[in-house]
Scaffold this motif. Structure first.
Motif, PDB file in Angstrom:
ATOM      1  N   ALA A  28       0.839  -1.201   0.000  1.00 18.96           N
ATOM      2  CA  ALA A  28       0.000   0.000   0.000  1.00 18.96           C
ATOM      3  C   ALA A  28       0.875   1.253   0.000  1.00 18.96           C
ATOM      4  O   ALA A  28       1.839   1.355   0.764  1.00 18.96           O
ATOM      5  N   GLY A  29       0.569   2.181  -0.886  1.00 20.88           N
ATOM      6  CA  GLY A  29       1.306   3.430  -0.973  1.00 20.88           C
ATOM      7  C   GLY A  29       2.601   3.353  -1.750  1.00 20.88           C
ATOM      8  O   GLY A  29       3.302   4.354  -1.887  1.00 20.88           O
ATOM      9  N   GLN A  30       2.926   2.165  -2.290  1.00 23.32           N
ATOM     10  CA  GLN A  30       4.187   1.992  -3.011  1.00 23.32           C
ATOM     11  C   GLN A  30       3.965   1.898  -4.519  1.00 23.32           C
ATOM     12  O   GLN A  30       2.865   1.594  -4.994  1.00 23.32           O
ATOM     13  N   VAL A  31       5.077   2.135  -5.237  1.00 22.80           N
ATOM     14  CA  VAL A  31       5.071   2.086  -6.700  1.00 22.80           C
ATOM     15  C   VAL A  31       6.268   1.265  -7.160  1.00 22.80           C
ATOM     16  O   VAL A  31       7.376   1.439  -6.638  1.00 22.80           O
ATOM     17  N   VAL A  32       6.052   0.372  -8.119  1.00 19.54           N
ATOM     18  CA  VAL A  32       7.149  -0.352  -8.757  1.00 19.54           C
ATOM     19  C   VAL A  32       7.502   0.367 -10.053  1.00 19.54           C
ATOM     20  O   VAL A  32       6.622   0.671 -10.874  1.00 19.54           O
ATOM     21  N   VAL A  33       8.796   0.658 -10.231  1.00 23.85           N
ATOM     22  CA  VAL A  33       9.269   1.370 -11.413  1.00 23.85           C
ATOM     23  C   VAL A  33      10.237   0.475 -12.185  1.00 23.85           C
ATOM     24  O   VAL A  33      11.143  -0.120 -11.593  1.00 23.85           O
ATOM     25  N   ARG A  34      10.020   0.398 -13.497  1.00 23.69           N
ATOM     26  CA  ARG A  34      10.995  -0.258 -14.381  1.00 23.69           C
ATOM     27  C   ARG A  34      12.101   0.768 -14.655  1.00 23.69           C
ATOM     28  O   ARG A  34      11.856   1.808 -15.266  1.00 23.69           O
ATOM     29  N   VAL A  35      13.305   0.494 -14.191  1.00 22.59           N
ATOM     30  CA  VAL A  35      14.385   1.475 -14.218  1.00 22.59           C
ATOM     31  C   VAL A  35      14.985   1.580 -15.622  1.00 22.59           C
ATOM     32  O   VAL A  35      15.393   0.580 -16.208  1.00 22.59           O
ATOM     33  N   LYS A  36      15.046   2.806 -16.138  1.00 22.02           N
ATOM     34  CA  LYS A  36      15.695   3.064 -17.419  1.00 22.02           C
ATOM     35  C   LYS A  36      17.091   3.650 -17.248  1.00 22.02           C
ATOM     36  O   LYS A  36      17.945   3.508 -18.131  1.00 22.02           O
ATOM     37  N   ARG A  95      19.080   1.341  -0.897  1.00 20.06           N
ATOM     38  CA  ARG A  95      20.216   0.833  -1.697  1.00 20.06           C
ATOM     39  C   ARG A  95      19.711  -0.173  -2.723  1.00 20.06           C
ATOM     40  O   ARG A  95      20.111  -1.333  -2.732  1.00 20.06           O
ATOM     41  N   ALA A  96      18.880   0.306  -3.630  1.00 20.69           N
ATOM     42  CA  ALA A  96      18.171  -0.639  -4.504  1.00 20.69           C
ATOM     43  C   ALA A  96      17.954  -0.151  -5.924  1.00 20.69           C
ATOM     44  O   ALA A  96      17.308  -0.842  -6.703  1.00 20.69           O
ATOM     45  N   SER A  97      18.477   1.010  -6.307  1.00 25.37           N
ATOM     46  CA  SER A  97      18.117   1.571  -7.615  1.00 25.37           C
ATOM     47  C   SER A  97      18.875   0.949  -8.776  1.00 25.37           C
ATOM     48  O   SER A  97      18.430   1.050  -9.931  1.00 25.37           O
ATOM     49  N   GLN A  98      20.035   0.330  -8.514  1.00 20.07           N
ATOM     50  CA  GLN A  98      20.821  -0.255  -9.606  1.00 20.07           C
ATOM     51  C   GLN A  98      20.275  -1.653  -9.897  1.00 20.07           C
ATOM     52  O   GLN A  98      20.825  -2.677  -9.521  1.00 20.07           O
ATOM     53  N   ALA A  99      19.148  -1.634 -10.594  1.00 17.54           N
ATOM     54  CA  ALA A  99      18.374  -2.852 -10.820  1.00 17.54           C
ATOM     55  C   ALA A  99      17.399  -2.593 -11.965  1.00 17.54           C
ATOM     56  O   ALA A  99      17.189  -1.446 -12.380  1.00 17.54           O
ATOM     57  N   GLU A 100      16.818  -3.657 -12.464  1.00 17.15           N
ATOM     58  CA  GLU A 100      15.827  -3.487 -13.527  1.00 17.15           C
ATOM     59  C   GLU A 100      14.497  -2.975 -12.992  1.00 17.15           C
ATOM     60  O   GLU A 100      13.747  -2.309 -13.723  1.00 17.15           O
ATOM     61  N   PHE A 101      14.200  -3.271 -11.723  1.00 14.82           N
ATOM     62  CA  PHE A 101      12.980  -2.771 -11.085  1.00 14.82           C
ATOM     63  C   PHE A 101      13.316  -2.292  -9.683  1.00 14.82           C
ATOM     64  O   PHE A 101      14.189  -2.846  -9.012  1.00 14.82           O
ATOM     65  N   PRO A 304      19.886  -0.031 -17.028  1.00 20.82           N
ATOM     66  CA  PRO A 304      19.317  -1.384 -16.963  1.00 20.82           C
ATOM     67  C   PRO A 304      18.396  -1.650 -18.164  1.00 20.82           C
ATOM     68  O   PRO A 304      17.688  -0.760 -18.634  1.00 20.82           O
ATOM     69  N   GLY A 305      18.453  -2.872 -18.655  1.00 21.58           N
ATOM     70  CA  GLY A 305      17.628  -3.215 -19.807  1.00 21.58           C
ATOM     71  C   GLY A 305      18.394  -3.144 -21.117  1.00 21.58           C
ATOM     72  O   GLY A 305      17.959  -3.714 -22.123  1.00 21.58           O
ATOM     73  N   GLU A 306      19.537  -2.454 -21.137  1.00 21.46           N
ATOM     74  CA  GLU A 306      20.335  -2.388 -22.342  1.00 21.46           C
ATOM     75  C   GLU A 306      21.448  -3.434 -22.270  1.00 21.46           C
ATOM     76  O   GLU A 306      22.016  -3.691 -21.217  1.00 21.46           O
TER      77      GLU A 306
END
Length: 307
Positions: A28-36, A95-101, A304-306
């Motif tokens: 609740a209150g969170q968002v999942v982002v596909r990191v570009k 400590r989680a942004s270097q990821a695909e999601f 991420p993704g490339e």
């Protein structure tokens, strides 16, 4: 399965692994982002090496990274004002942004303006809010003279521009190779190295000093007669304690509204973030080796993704 940077212990770049992880789901209150795009920062390298393990310890396995920009993949219950497919800039304290999601609270996101490239958006949070806080810390006024060390680095380039927006005269300490960029952005380039103190003294009275580099610049500022209340270092905490100067950086400026303001300045063409290089997630070790070699002009960014 999605991939993310993982560390299983302190060490050099060799401890950085790209591993398969579970797909995050939003509470609740969170968002999942596909990191570009996700920026990398010197502080992350120091944390990985264990330099700050007494202050900011790691629990292993650990992820890495704070900055990111991407596309909303899913939203949790109670999230309003954003939806899957929305383009956003954000930050995480996990400590989680270097990821695909990445999954974050909704309030740690702001819309990505169309005029902000992905790689710039993804590297904006740490460097941008650090520069913002440092400029605010030294209380710049129209006509002040401020010295900025590391003026061509990821934080330094933004600090130079934000200081100029305050109407300050900026003396940018950097490699001679960056003189043209500094001049074109309204700063006066001052080469680092032997004789720096004399070069700065010759430039006239100095009102404030922002240290983005460390390695003796706080002492130099004190020796130049700059009041402690108008010296800020984002990196040399030992010297700050010794001389009683400020240490305002990302922890002081790291707010969503500041991130949105900086993104707006970039979209309007009033602020520029140089990008040194982009790397796919799989080459995270190489990216940090370049960062830690020093003398990088602008930001290094993971995409991420490339491939």
């Amino acid at each position: 399965m999605p991939k993310a940077v993982r560390l299983h212990g302190y060490g050099g770049t060799e401890v950085l692994k790209v591993e398969e992880v579970s797909q995050p789901t939003p509470a609740a209150g969170q968002v999942v982002v596909r990191v570009k795009a996700a920026g990398i920062n010197p502080g992350e390298a120091s944390i990985r090496k264990g330099v700050f393990k007494d202050t900011w310890p790691s629990s292993f396995p650990s992820g890495q990274g704070s900055d990111f920009a991407g596309v909303v993949e899913a939203v949790g219950e109670g999230v309003s004002g954003t939806r899957p497919g929305a383009e956003v800039i954000g930050f995480t304290h996990d400590r989680a942004s270097q990821a695909e999601f990445v999954v974050v609270p909704q309030e740690q996101l702001t819309p990505r303006p169309a005029g902000v490239p992905w790689e710039v958006a993804g590297a904006l949070f740490v460097a941008g809010t650090t520069a913002y806080a440092a400029v605010r810390a030294v209380d710049l006024k129209e006509g002040d003279t401020v010295v900025i060390s590391g003026a061509s680095g990821g934080v330094g380039t933004l600090t130079v521009q934000l200081a100029r927006m305050k109407g300050a005269r900026v003396l940018g300490v950097a490699s001679p190779a960056r003189a043209d960029w500094l001049t074109s952005h309204g700063a006066e380039p001052v080469p680092y190295g032997d004789g720096l103190r004399e070069r700065l003294q010759a430039a006239g009275p100095i009102d404030a000093f922002i240290d983005t580099h460390g390695q003796g610049y706080v002492k130099l500022a004190v020796d130049l007669g700059v009041p402690a209340a108008r010296i800020d270092t984002i990196i040399d905490f030992a010297a700050a304690q010794e001389y009683g100067v400020k240490t305002e950086g990302n922890s002081a400026g790291g707010r969503t509204e500041v991130l949105a303001e900086l993104a707006g300045l970039i979209a309007d063409g009033r602020l520029e973030m140089p990008i040194a290089r982009t790397y796919p997630l799989a080459l995270v070790q190489e990216a940090y080796r370049e960062l830690e070699a020093g003398h990088t002009f602008g930001k290094i960014v993971l995409t991420p993704g490339e491939a």
